[in-house]
Design a protein around this motif. Structure first.
Motif, PDB file in Angstrom:
ATOM      1  N   PRO A   1      49.984  30.714  43.316  1.00 58.52           N
ATOM      2  CA  PRO A   1      49.601  30.827  41.900  1.00 58.52           C
ATOM      3  C   PRO A   1      48.160  31.302  41.786  1.00 58.52           C
ATOM      4  CG  PRO A   1      49.643  28.533  42.589  1.00 58.52           C
ATOM      5  CD  PRO A   1      50.181  29.341  43.736  1.00 58.52           C
ATOM      6  N   PHE A   2      47.871  32.014  40.718  1.00 61.07           N
ATOM      7  CA  PHE A   2      46.514  32.456  40.466  1.00 61.07           C
ATOM      8  C   PHE A   2      46.245  32.398  38.969  1.00 61.07           C
ATOM      9  CE2 PHE A   2      49.130  36.200  40.202  1.00 61.07           C
ATOM     10  CZ  PHE A   2      48.635  36.867  39.097  1.00 61.07           C
ATOM     11  N   GLU A   3      44.989  32.431  38.637  1.00 61.78           N
ATOM     12  CA  GLU A   3      44.582  32.380  37.239  1.00 61.78           C
ATOM     13  C   GLU A   3      43.620  33.533  36.989  1.00 61.78           C
ATOM     14  OE1 GLU A   3      42.159  29.371  34.222  1.00 61.78           O
ATOM     15  OE2 GLU A   3      42.697  28.718  36.222  1.00 61.78           O
ATOM     16  N   MET A   4      43.815  34.236  35.889  1.00 64.21           N
ATOM     17  CA  MET A   4      42.916  35.307  35.516  1.00 64.21           C
ATOM     18  C   MET A   4      42.191  34.887  34.244  1.00 64.21           C
ATOM     19  SD  MET A   4      43.686  39.357  35.127  1.00 64.21           S
ATOM     20  CE  MET A   4      44.517  39.337  33.561  1.00 64.21           C
ATOM     21  N   VAL A   5      40.859  34.919  34.290  1.00 62.55           N
ATOM     22  CA  VAL A   5      40.057  34.522  33.140  1.00 62.55           C
ATOM     23  C   VAL A   5      39.097  35.647  32.788  1.00 62.55           C
ATOM     24  CG1 VAL A   5      40.190  32.064  33.660  1.00 62.55           C
ATOM     25  CG2 VAL A   5      38.304  33.402  34.549  1.00 62.55           C
TER      26      VAL A   5
ATOM     27  N   ALA B   1      32.455  29.894  39.268  1.00 63.29           N
ATOM     28  CA  ALA B   1      32.981  29.582  40.605  1.00 63.29           C
ATOM     29  C   ALA B   1      32.523  28.201  41.064  1.00 63.29           C
ATOM     30  CB  ALA B   1      32.536  30.645  41.600  1.00 63.29           C
ATOM     31  N   GLU B   2      31.279  27.875  40.796  1.00 62.95           N
ATOM     32  CA  GLU B   2      30.753  26.570  41.181  1.00 62.95           C
ATOM     33  C   GLU B   2      31.413  25.455  40.365  1.00 62.95           C
ATOM     34  OE1 GLU B   2      28.797  24.076  43.536  1.00 62.95           O
ATOM     35  OE2 GLU B   2      28.664  26.258  43.729  1.00 62.95           O
ATOM     36  N   ASP B   3      31.526  25.657  39.059  1.00 66.03           N
ATOM     37  CA  ASP B   3      32.126  24.639  38.181  1.00 66.03           C
ATOM     38  C   ASP B   3      33.585  24.357  38.524  1.00 66.03           C
ATOM     39  OD1 ASP B   3      29.715  24.539  36.852  1.00 66.03           O
ATOM     40  OD2 ASP B   3      30.414  25.637  35.074  1.00 66.03           O
ATOM     41  N   LYS B   4      34.326  25.381  38.918  1.00 66.87           N
ATOM     42  CA  LYS B   4      35.754  25.242  39.207  1.00 66.87           C
ATOM     43  C   LYS B   4      36.052  24.972  40.682  1.00 66.87           C
ATOM     44  CE  LYS B   4      37.284  26.063  35.054  1.00 66.87           C
ATOM     45  NZ  LYS B   4      38.128  25.180  34.311  1.00 66.87           N
ATOM     46  N   GLY B   5      35.025  24.927  41.524  1.00 71.89           N
ATOM     47  CA  GLY B   5      35.235  24.672  42.952  1.00 71.89           C
ATOM     48  C   GLY B   5      35.986  25.807  43.639  1.00 71.89           C
ATOM     49  N   ILE B   6      35.720  27.019  43.229  1.00 70.42           N
ATOM     50  CA  ILE B   6      36.420  28.189  43.774  1.00 70.42           C
ATOM     51  C   ILE B   6      35.869  28.515  45.155  1.00 70.42           C
ATOM     52  CG2 ILE B   6      36.724  30.683  43.440  1.00 70.42           C
ATOM     53  CD1 ILE B   6      36.798  30.061  40.407  1.00 70.42           C
ATOM     54  N   ASP B   7      36.782  28.764  46.102  1.00 68.22           N
ATOM     55  CA  ASP B   7      36.395  29.049  47.478  1.00 68.22           C
ATOM     56  C   ASP B   7      36.280  30.538  47.779  1.00 68.22           C
ATOM     57  OD1 ASP B   7      36.437  26.321  48.129  1.00 68.22           O
ATOM     58  OD2 ASP B   7      38.581  26.386  48.497  1.00 68.22           O
ATOM     59  N   LEU B   8      36.957  31.383  47.003  1.00 60.94           N
ATOM     60  CA  LEU B   8      36.978  32.815  47.270  1.00 60.94           C
ATOM     61  C   LEU B   8      36.968  33.568  45.952  1.00 60.94           C
ATOM     62  CD1 LEU B   8      37.493  35.257  49.273  1.00 60.94           C
ATOM     63  CD2 LEU B   8      39.926  34.904  48.780  1.00 60.94           C
ATOM     64  N   LEU B   9      36.071  34.549  45.834  1.00 65.57           N
ATOM     65  CA  LEU B   9      36.027  35.403  44.653  1.00 65.57           C
ATOM     66  C   LEU B   9      36.731  36.707  44.984  1.00 65.57           C
ATOM     67  CD1 LEU B   9      32.273  34.885  43.716  1.00 65.57           C
ATOM     68  CD2 LEU B   9      34.249  33.836  42.627  1.00 65.57           C
ATOM     69  N   MET B  10      37.614  37.149  44.106  1.00 68.53           N
ATOM     70  CA  MET B  10      38.357  38.383  44.331  1.00 68.53           C
ATOM     71  C   MET B  10      38.036  39.368  43.223  1.00 68.53           C
ATOM     72  SD  MET B  10      42.423  38.913  44.550  1.00 68.53           S
ATOM     73  CE  MET B  10      43.062  40.411  43.870  1.00 68.53           C
ATOM     74  N   PHE B  11      37.761  40.597  43.613  1.00 68.16           N
ATOM     75  CA  PHE B  11      37.449  41.656  42.662  1.00 68.16           C
ATOM     76  C   PHE B  11      38.351  42.847  42.901  1.00 68.16           C
ATOM     77  CE2 PHE B  11      33.688  39.122  43.056  1.00 68.16           C
ATOM     78  CZ  PHE B  11      33.217  39.024  41.762  1.00 68.16           C
ATOM     79  N   VAL B  12      38.675  43.533  41.822  1.00 69.29           N
ATOM     80  CA  VAL B  12      39.449  44.769  41.911  1.00 69.29           C
ATOM     81  C   VAL B  12      38.546  45.887  41.404  1.00 69.29           C
ATOM     82  CG1 VAL B  12      41.490  46.014  41.131  1.00 69.29           C
ATOM     83  CG2 VAL B  12      41.620  43.547  41.526  1.00 69.29           C
ATOM     84  N   ASN B  13      38.298  46.848  42.265  1.00 67.72           N
ATOM     85  CA  ASN B  13      37.476  48.006  41.905  1.00 67.72           C
ATOM     86  C   ASN B  13      38.342  49.237  41.828  1.00 67.72           C
ATOM     87  OD1 ASN B  13      35.142  46.576  41.898  1.00 67.72           O
ATOM     88  ND2 ASN B  13      34.356  47.374  43.811  1.00 67.72           N
TER      89      ASN B  13
ATOM     90  N   LEU C   1      25.729  40.478  46.786  1.00 73.77           N
ATOM     91  CA  LEU C   1      24.361  40.206  47.225  1.00 73.77           C
ATOM     92  C   LEU C   1      23.849  38.841  46.793  1.00 73.77           C
ATOM     93  CD1 LEU C   1      22.808  43.714  46.496  1.00 73.77           C
ATOM     94  CD2 LEU C   1      23.441  42.763  48.724  1.00 73.77           C
ATOM     95  N   SER C   2      24.442  38.252  45.761  1.00 73.14           N
ATOM     96  CA  SER C   2      23.888  37.011  45.229  1.00 73.14           C
ATOM     97  C   SER C   2      24.753  35.774  45.463  1.00 73.14           C
ATOM     98  CB  SER C   2      23.640  37.154  43.729  1.00 73.14           C
ATOM     99  OG  SER C   2      24.863  37.243  43.036  1.00 73.14           O
ATOM    100  N   SER C   3      26.023  35.951  45.754  1.00 72.08           N
ATOM    101  CA  SER C   3      26.927  34.800  45.862  1.00 72.08           C
ATOM    102  C   SER C   3      26.890  34.184  47.253  1.00 72.08           C
ATOM    103  CB  SER C   3      28.360  35.232  45.543  1.00 72.08           C
ATOM    104  OG  SER C   3      29.209  34.110  45.647  1.00 72.08           O
ATOM    105  N   GLU C   4      27.014  32.873  47.275  1.00 71.00           N
ATOM    106  CA  GLU C   4      27.140  32.164  48.548  1.00 71.00           C
ATOM    107  C   GLU C   4      28.608  32.020  48.948  1.00 71.00           C
ATOM    108  OE1 GLU C   4      24.962  28.507  48.346  1.00 71.00           O
ATOM    109  OE2 GLU C   4      23.128  29.528  47.733  1.00 71.00           O
ATOM    110  N   LYS C   5      29.494  32.382  48.053  1.00 71.12           N
ATOM    111  CA  LYS C   5      30.940  32.300  48.302  1.00 71.12           C
ATOM    112  C   LYS C   5      31.428  33.604  48.936  1.00 71.12           C
ATOM    113  CE  LYS C   5      31.602  28.744  45.169  1.00 71.12           C
ATOM    114  NZ  LYS C   5      31.756  27.475  45.763  1.00 71.12           N
ATOM    115  N   PRO C   6      32.477  33.521  49.739  1.00 72.83           N
ATOM    116  CA  PRO C   6      33.054  34.764  50.269  1.00 72.83           C
ATOM    117  C   PRO C   6      33.733  35.547  49.143  1.00 72.83           C
ATOM    118  CG  PRO C   6      34.352  32.875  50.956  1.00 72.83           C
ATOM    119  CD  PRO C   6      33.154  32.335  50.228  1.00 72.83           C
TER     120      PRO C   6
END
Length: 84
Positions: free
Chosen positions: A18-22, A37-49, A69-74
Motif C-alpha cells: 500500500p502507498f499514500e499520495m499526498v 517525512a519526519e512527522d510521519k516516520g517515513i523511511d524512504l522518499l520517492m520522487f517521479v521526474n 542534498l538536504s534530506s537525511e532520509k534515503p
C-alpha cells in the motif's frame, strides 16, 4: 495526472504494497517535505521526474535535487518519459 503517472509506474513494477499520495505546499517545499517525512516516520522518499530537454532543464528548479542534498532520509527517483 500525477496519480495516473504513479499508478502506471506501480502497475509496471507490480508493487503490491500500500502507498499514500499526498499534496504538500508551502513557501519552502523542501522544508515541508522533510518535515512531513519526519512527522510521519517515513523511511524512504520517492520522487517521479520527467525528462526535460536542454532548455527546460536550464530554467527548471529541481525539488528532487534540492531534497537529495538536504534530506537525511534515503530517496528513490523514478524517471518518467511522456512518450510511453
Amino acid at each position: 495526472v500525477l496519480k495516473k503517472v504513479l499508478n502506471e509506474l506501480v502497475d509496471e513494477m507490480a508493487v503490491k504494497k500500500p502507498f499514500e499520495m499526498v499534496s504538500i505546499s508551502g513557501t519552502d517545499v523542501v522544508q515541508q517535505l522533510n518535515k512531513y517525512a519526519e512527522d510521519k516516520g517515513i523511511d524512504l522518499l520517492m520522487f517521479v521526474n520527467r525528462h526535460r530537454n536542454f532548455f527546460q532543464a536550464l530554467i527548471h528548479k529541481s525539488i528532487t535535487q534540492q531534497i537529495a542534498l538536504s534530506s537525511e532520509k534515503p530517496i528513490m527517483v523514478m524517471h518518467y518519459d511522456d512518450n510511453y
